[in-house]
Design an enzyme around this catalytic site. Structure first.
Site, PDB file in Angstrom:
ATOM      1  CG  ASN A  88       0.201   7.400  -0.097  1.00 45.79           C
ATOM      2  OD1 ASN A  88       1.362   7.598  -0.477  1.00 45.79           O
ATOM      3  ND2 ASN A  88      -0.699   7.939  -0.359  1.00 45.79           N
ATOM      4  CG  ASP A  89      -4.215   6.695  -0.815  1.00 42.05           C
ATOM      5  OD1 ASP A  89      -3.466   6.651   0.234  1.00 42.05           O
ATOM      6  OD2 ASP A  89      -4.769   7.464  -1.309  1.00 42.05           O
ATOM      7  N   PRO A  90      -3.798   2.260  -1.806  1.00 40.25           N
ATOM      8  CG  PRO A  90      -5.678   0.519  -0.874  1.00 40.25           C
ATOM      9  CD  PRO A  90      -4.494   1.712  -0.452  1.00 40.25           C
ATOM     10  CB  CYS A 117      -5.783   9.439  -1.857  1.00 41.35           C
ATOM     11  SG  CYS A 117      -7.080   8.806  -1.024  1.00 41.35           S
TER      12      CYS A 117
END
Ligand SMILES: *[C@@H]1O[C@H](CO)[C@@H](O)[C@H](O)[C@H]1NC(C)=O
Ligand SMILES: *[C@@H]1O[C@H](CO)[C@@H](O)[C@H](O)[C@H]1NC(C)=O
Ligand SMILES: *[C@@H]1O[C@H](CO)[C@@H](O)[C@H](O)[C@H]1NC(C)=O
Ligand SMILES: *[C@@H]1O[C@H](CO)[C@@H](O)[C@H](O)[C@H]1NC(C)=O
Ligand SMILES: *[C@H]1O[C@@H](CO)[C@H](O)[C@@H](O)[C@@H]1NC(C)=O
Length: 577
Positions: free
Chosen positions: A61-63, A15
């Protein structure tokens, strides 16, 4: 760009990671093959946060796939179990009863099958009828193609959803004809309309950012729609798209499939080229599968942002138990890779925020979830405290390095506001010119957070009011310029304009201060800015907090309410509910 960026760069996509060529045209993340499996020897506590979401060590990093199931909030996130830089990504998994105290479980999804053997990247959850969660995520297959897979809980009676199964009929979605298999990722939560499930997947064609639309009757067989749901020229790769309805009246969130007269839609995308996000408010017509932003929503670089600071790869979910739409976003580090290695950790999640449409219908408002208030402890209050020009007043009686501060400023008149030059379109640039120490008319006024006693270091969060021909323009800044004596850090003067009515002569600010993060909500959540900062003097018990005014117009702290914040249970090993 930094030199480092060009040295140890290879490829990668997630992502948040893209092929980075030596010309640096796109992408701003780098792969450190030599560091990505270097275990943290010791975790340095100095700048670790007290009440923000983070694991005990290493990179996040990204949820991913936030949801409520079985009495728990579930949060998954991109995680490197082996080191403090990006790499070896798995879906780490934590659960919480209140979005504040978290328990870490075993990773839920990790590379094992031909359809995800080279990577398990970001994705979303959908709760299917019968209360059955299903996750869609991007896998990198044996040929490094980005494909969309699904995973389902092994045991729906287990409220922790510890085990996930990745059935062998994966992948569900291959990049179709004309779709770039290296730029096809981050499926959304599905919504139901007109007899079909639908999802969008982020992509690009040349410089055009695209949200490809897919439809399915049974969630298993997906067909690409003739037209993307939306696209925009010259925005580059769209990562982590999010698409959801908002009510035109009131704060209540809506389930993702809701549509109708009383509803507008929001499309948010994360721009890989610039590493910031923007959203538009618009109308969605399911019969023709078109989303059209309103003419008040800029659709591109200058679009509205959830947050004007370190905030990326965000994702919302609908919490049916409280009727809220809740936003999660990743706040990356602003320090250098060698600092992260030395710290043994990198990345936090910003405090979850409730999000809803402003009454004017043109923008969203955001506010920290109310559960956070359960951490408030020692309290200090002020009322009608005047700040004359050039003054700063210390806020004592709380722990300034770990605090929640709510303040309302008032000013008798706007006559002294500085003239606004219409060429000032870039808020961040304006803030870097007109910082907190540049005297103004109405403002700069606000808070000096994470400040050392003699102001060698401080992160000011402040407003400045300008007078344009027919209206006033409010600038909000969270300026990291003087945040640390340490060199080699990224210290941007983050800023956004605030669309607010000043007729009552007031501006409010809420700031969450947490050791290396300053997360601020201006004018009731109209403009939000998160800064990551690394003071050397203003740490722990040596941090101070001040209210200040550096404008010629006097400003009154009409009301101030500040609290020390307790530390919740945060993913500690061996800590079970
Ligand atoms: C499923 O989870 C429930 C609740 O934790 C448990 O009692 C049951 O034994 C589990 N079933 C299997 C097959 O593991
Ligand atoms: C496909 O995407 C990758 C990654 O963003 C990019 O490097 C490449 O140029 C793209 N190919 C085409 C034909 O656009
Ligand atoms: C924007 O759209 C509204 C109707 O939705 C219209 O009244 C208004 O004139 C439009 N503004 C511009 C600048 O096109
Ligand atoms: C206020 O402005 C003066 C002069 O521009 C500057 O020296 C001083 O540091 C500023 N005060 C604060 C609190 O920033
Ligand atoms: C966060 O880190 C800073 C400093 O390295 C970069 O400039 C940003 O691009 C980065 N943001 C994201 C979302 O990766």
């Amino acid at each position: 760009m930094e030199v480092l960026q060009f040295l140890s760069v290879f490829m990668l996509v997630g992502c948040c990671f893209v092929l980075l060529f030596n010309n640096g045209v796109e992408g701003s993340h780098k792969i450190y093959t030599d560091l990505q499996s270097k275990h943290a020897v010791k975790v340095n506590q100095l700048h670790r946060t007290g009440f923000h979401f983070q694991p005990p060590s290493h990179w996040i990093n990204d949820p991913n796939a936030p949801m409520y199931y079985g009495g728990f909030y579930h949060l998954f996130y991109q995680y490197n179990p082996k080191g403090a830089v990006w790499g070896n990504i798995v879906w780490a998994h934590s659960v919480s009863k209140d979005l504040v105290n978290w328990e870490a479980l075993e990773p839920a999804i990790y590379p094992t099958k031909p359809f995800d053997i080279n990577g398990c990247w970001s994705g979303s959850a959908t709760i299917l009828p019968g209360n059955k969660p299903i996750i869609l995520y991007t896998g990198l297959d044996t040929q490094n193609r980005q494909v969309q897979n699904y995973a389902i809980p092994a045991n729906l009676s287990d409220p922790y959803l510890r085990k996930w199964i990745k059935p062998d009929n994966n992948p569900l979605v291959f990049p179709g004809h004309g779709v770039n298999a290296s730029a096809f990722r981050d499926p959304t939560t599905a919504w139901w309309a007109d007899g079909h499930w639908r999802i969008i997947v982020g992509s690009r064609r040349k410089h055009r950012g695209i949200a490809y639309l897919y439809r399915s009757k049974d969630f298993m067989k997906w067909t690409q729609a003739q037209h993307p749901l939306h696209s925009a020229a010259n925005t580059g790769m769209w990562e982590c798209p999010d698409f959801f309805p908002v009510s035109i009246r009131g704060k209540n969130g809506l389930e993702t499939s809701v549509n109708g007269e009383h509803v507008k839609h929001v499309l948010k995308v994360s721009l890989d080229v610039t590493r910031y996000e923007y959203y538009t408010v618009g109308t969605y017509w399911p019969e023709i599968d078109r989303y059209i932003p309103e003419n008040t929503s800029a659709d591109g670089w200058s679009g509205m942002r959830y947050d004007y600071g370190n905030f990326y790869a965000s994702k919302t979910f609908f919490d049916a138990t409280t009727n809220r739409r809740i936003l999660w976003g990743w706040a990356n580090e602003s320090d250098a890779v060698d600092h992260d290695i030395a710290k043994g950790w990198a990345g936090i999640q910003a405090i979850p925020r409730v999000l809803w449409l402003d009454r004017c219908g043109k923008q969203l408002l955001q506010w920290p979830i109310e559960e956070l208030e359960s951490l408030r402890t020692e309290n200090v209050q002020w009322s009608n405290h005047e700040l004359s020009m050039g003054s700063h007043a210390e806020i004592t009686g709380i722990t300034p390095a770990q605090a929640d501060v709510e303040v309302t400023f008032s000013f008798p008149s706007l006559d002294k506001a500085e003239p606004f030059d219409p060429s000032w379109v870039d808020a961040q640039q304006l803030c870097s010119q007109k910082g907190s120490s540049v005297q103004g008319g109405v403002g700069p006024f606000g808070l000096l957070t994470l400040a050392s006693e003699n102001l060698e270091e401080y992160t000011p969060v402040f407003f400045r009011v300008f007078k344009d021909k027919f209206k006033h323009v409010v600038l909000m800044c969270s300026d990291a310029k003087s945040s640390s004596l340490k060199r080699g850090l990224y210290k941007p003067s983050f800023a956004g304009f605030v669309n607010v009515d000043l007729s009552d002569g007031k501006l409010s600010l809420r700031t969450l201060i947490d050791h290396s993060v300053v997360e601020s909500f201006g004018a009731e959540g109209r403009t939000c800015i998160t800064s990551r900062v690394y003071p050397t003097l203003a740490v722990l018990g040596n941090a101070h907090l001040y209210a200040f005014n550096n404008g010629t117009e006097s400003v009154t702290v009409e009301k101030l309410n500040a609290w020390s914040m307790k530390k919740p249970r945060m993913n500690e090993e061996g800590n079970r509910f």
